[in-house]
Write a protein that holds these residues in place. Structure first.
Motif, PDB file in Angstrom:
ATOM      1  N   GLN B  59      10.239 -11.323  11.793  1.00 31.17           N
ATOM      2  CA  GLN B  59      10.498 -11.318  10.283  1.00 31.17           C
ATOM      3  C   GLN B  59      12.070 -11.924  10.326  1.00 31.17           C
ATOM      4  N   VAL B  60      12.465 -12.416   9.247  1.00 31.44           N
ATOM      5  CA  VAL B  60      13.786 -12.932   9.169  1.00 31.44           C
ATOM      6  C   VAL B  60      14.344 -11.740   8.255  1.00 31.44           C
ATOM      7  N   PRO B  61      15.748 -11.503   8.701  1.00 27.84           N
ATOM      8  CA  PRO B  61      16.716 -12.307   9.433  1.00 27.84           C
ATOM      9  C   PRO B  61      16.775 -11.775  10.882  1.00 27.84           C
ATOM     10  N   ALA B  62      17.156 -12.804  11.731  1.00 26.11           N
ATOM     11  CA  ALA B  62      17.772 -12.243  12.895  1.00 26.11           C
ATOM     12  C   ALA B  62      18.875 -13.075  13.184  1.00 26.11           C
ATOM     13  N   PRO B 113       9.866  -3.019   1.913  1.00 28.33           N
ATOM     14  CA  PRO B 113       8.813  -3.392   2.610  1.00 28.33           C
ATOM     15  C   PRO B 113       7.568  -3.419   2.049  1.00 28.33           C
ATOM     16  N   LEU B 114       7.370  -2.954   0.632  1.00 30.93           N
ATOM     17  CA  LEU B 114       6.328  -2.712  -0.007  1.00 30.93           C
ATOM     18  C   LEU B 114       5.939  -4.170  -0.589  1.00 30.93           C
ATOM     19  N   GLN B 115       7.047  -4.964  -0.789  1.00 28.52           N
ATOM     20  CA  GLN B 115       6.537  -6.238  -1.420  1.00 28.52           C
ATOM     21  C   GLN B 115       6.819  -7.267  -0.298  1.00 28.52           C
ATOM     22  N   ASN B 116       6.902  -6.991   0.723  1.00 21.14           N
ATOM     23  CA  ASN B 116       7.060  -7.991   1.898  1.00 21.14           C
ATOM     24  C   ASN B 116       5.729  -9.191   1.607  1.00 21.14           C
ATOM     25  N   LEU B 117       5.634 -10.295   1.845  1.00 24.44           N
ATOM     26  CA  LEU B 117       4.604 -11.114   2.040  1.00 24.44           C
ATOM     27  C   LEU B 117       3.433 -10.617   3.150  1.00 24.44           C
ATOM     28  N   SER B 118       3.728 -10.072   4.178  1.00 22.68           N
ATOM     29  CA  SER B 118       2.753  -9.509   5.100  1.00 22.68           C
ATOM     30  C   SER B 118       1.929  -8.611   4.403  1.00 22.68           C
ATOM     31  N   VAL B 119       2.710  -7.557   3.536  1.00 24.34           N
ATOM     32  CA  VAL B 119       2.015  -6.741   2.998  1.00 24.34           C
ATOM     33  C   VAL B 119       1.075  -6.882   1.754  1.00 24.34           C
ATOM     34  N   LEU B 120       1.958  -7.833   0.973  1.00 20.28           N
ATOM     35  CA  LEU B 120       0.909  -8.182  -0.169  1.00 20.28           C
ATOM     36  C   LEU B 120      -0.125  -9.074   0.175  1.00 20.28           C
ATOM     37  N   LYS B 121      -0.080  -9.656   1.197  1.00 16.32           N
ATOM     38  CA  LYS B 121      -1.404 -10.335   1.835  1.00 16.32           C
ATOM     39  C   LYS B 121      -2.747  -9.534   1.900  1.00 16.32           C
ATOM     40  N   ARG B 124      -5.505  -7.154  -2.682  1.00 14.69           N
ATOM     41  CA  ARG B 124      -6.317  -8.002  -3.535  1.00 14.69           C
ATOM     42  C   ARG B 124      -5.372  -9.038  -4.330  1.00 14.69           C
ATOM     43  N   GLU B 125      -5.717 -10.231  -4.377  1.00 16.78           N
ATOM     44  CA  GLU B 125      -4.712 -11.341  -4.977  1.00 16.78           C
ATOM     45  C   GLU B 125      -4.436 -10.963  -6.484  1.00 16.78           C
ATOM     46  N   GLU B 126      -5.424 -10.461  -7.077  1.00 19.64           N
ATOM     47  CA  GLU B 126      -5.102 -10.087  -8.400  1.00 19.64           C
ATOM     48  C   GLU B 126      -4.249  -9.075  -8.717  1.00 19.64           C
ATOM     49  N   MET B 127      -4.216  -7.904  -7.707  1.00 17.38           N
ATOM     50  CA  MET B 127      -3.380  -6.930  -7.926  1.00 17.38           C
ATOM     51  C   MET B 127      -2.030  -7.061  -7.259  1.00 17.38           C
ATOM     52  N   GLN B 128      -1.618  -8.387  -6.619  1.00 17.48           N
ATOM     53  CA  GLN B 128      -0.144  -8.335  -5.998  1.00 17.48           C
ATOM     54  C   GLN B 128       0.915  -8.343  -6.674  1.00 17.48           C
ATOM     55  N   LEU B 129       0.875  -8.764  -7.915  1.00 17.65           N
ATOM     56  CA  LEU B 129       1.891  -8.490  -8.604  1.00 17.65           C
ATOM     57  C   LEU B 129       2.195  -7.330  -9.228  1.00 17.65           C
ATOM     58  N   THR B 130       1.155  -6.898  -9.921  1.00 20.76           N
ATOM     59  CA  THR B 130       1.188  -5.279 -10.252  1.00 20.76           C
ATOM     60  C   THR B 130       1.972  -4.288  -9.146  1.00 20.76           C
ATOM     61  N   TRP B 131       1.237  -4.680  -7.801  1.00 20.73           N
ATOM     62  CA  TRP B 131       1.738  -3.787  -6.786  1.00 20.73           C
ATOM     63  C   TRP B 131       3.316  -3.979  -6.427  1.00 20.73           C
ATOM     64  N   ALA B 132       3.665  -5.060  -6.402  1.00 20.51           N
ATOM     65  CA  ALA B 132       5.082  -5.473  -6.184  1.00 20.51           C
ATOM     66  C   ALA B 132       5.812  -5.035  -7.278  1.00 20.51           C
ATOM     67  N   GLN B 133       5.382  -5.107  -8.411  1.00 16.79           N
ATOM     68  CA  GLN B 133       6.110  -4.414  -9.659  1.00 16.79           C
ATOM     69  C   GLN B 133       6.161  -3.157  -9.808  1.00 16.79           C
TER      70      GLN B 133
END
Lengths: 208, 208
Positions: B59-62, B113-121, B124-133
């Motif tokens: 992960q960044v940053p380091a 942490p809940l909206q990190n790329l690695s978690v969103l992946k 399911r794709e159609e749920m990603q925006l709702t999840w992050a929001q």
């Protein structure tokens, strides 16, 4: 604080974050009272109006102390460290302090939030165990590598600074450093008295 | 550090955690070099062998500084604060320091942490925006309530201590305190120079 001036810890016996604060309180010899918040009973007592007023994040732990209420386990521990510095939970050397905080943040920010009950509820039931194990495995892979360069008897050198934990029965065989530090910590008195199986709200069948 | 002794920040222009560290470096007037780590290109440069050796969490940053490498944005900022105390990013009063850390941990541990790329992946794709929001909304509901009791001009009193951010276009109307603090911060020079639209790795079409 209670009328007698004791801090009050809002805690759930099996919450890892609550346990982390209980350990810090025990290590520092701070006497406190526990108010159990059952995260499952009554649909989750953390959602009650009273508790939400105390911690809008609806999470344990929360600590009432010195006239304020602090939540977020690491913020609580930093406050205890600043106001009750003995025995210290952070090394004196700033570089070692950075290692302790890096490891704590990795656990408290990189692993635990992903396996919180409120998050798991959003994942399909048959996927929940895999989800939680993925979070732990990817965090532990990193942690094992980091600890190999920072650890002495404990995570950073030879002083106790934080605690490791595992849930969801992750096999620790691939993590010899994590595993041996964990064993060395669990025998300490502060870890014993604060253990989930020994809390005022631990159900009888789980007591030990 | 570079041969000239400058710290090196491994950063991705649009990473909120990288931005947080860039702000701290800017506020403290610390000169540094950026090594861009593109989280999307080449399947994610954070997965390269070289970068994993630097940060096993991928992960960044380091930040490479004073002969050590620190990751986890808040651990980095605490180290900067301890070794370069002026201007300070934490208030002097321990109770106010607790508020700052509680708010920082809520954001860095309870929302991000809940909206990190690695978690969103893993969602399911159609749920990603709702999840992050959902993650942002439930965090912001709590944060708004907390800030109403801690905020002055900024999050805790009148000193800059951390920064707020939002992604995934959450409507800020329900969060007047968050919204106005955010506005006051974004005009500060340290926030301007460290802004995602003004980094060495910002693509031309996103520059401003």
């Amino acid at each position: 604080m209670t009328e007698s001036g004791k801090p009050i810890l809002y805690s759930y016996f099996r919450s890892s974050c609550s346990w982390r604060v209980r350990i810090a309180l025990a290590l520092k010899g701070i006497d406190y009272e526990t108010v159990p918040i059952n995260l499952i009973k009554d649909g989750g007592q953390q959602f009650s109006k009273d508790f939400q007023a105390l911690n809008p994040m609806k999470q344990v732990p929360a600590l009432k102390i010195d006239g304020i209420t602090i939540h977020q386990s690491l913020a609580i521990i930093e406050y205890l460290e600043e106001t009750r510095p003995t025995p210290r939970l952070l090394p004196q050397d700033p570089k070692k302090r950075a290692s302790v905080r890096m490891i704590s943040d990795l656990i408290a920010g990189g692993i635990q939030p992903l396996q919180n009950l409120s998050v798991l509820k959003q994942v399909r039931e048959e996927m929940q165990l895999t989800w939680a194990q993925n979070a732990i495995t990817s965090g532990f892979n990193a942690l094992e590598q980091i600890l190999q360069s920072t650890a002495g008897i404990y995570c950073v050198g030879d002083e106790v600074s934080l605690f490791l934990y595992y849930r969801f029965k992750v096999d620790l065989t691939p993590y010899p450093t994590i595993s041996s530090i964990n064993k060395r910590l669990l025998v300490l008195e502060a870890f014993q008295v604060s253990h989930p199986c020994r809390q005022p709200d631990t159900p009888t069948e789980l007591r030990a």
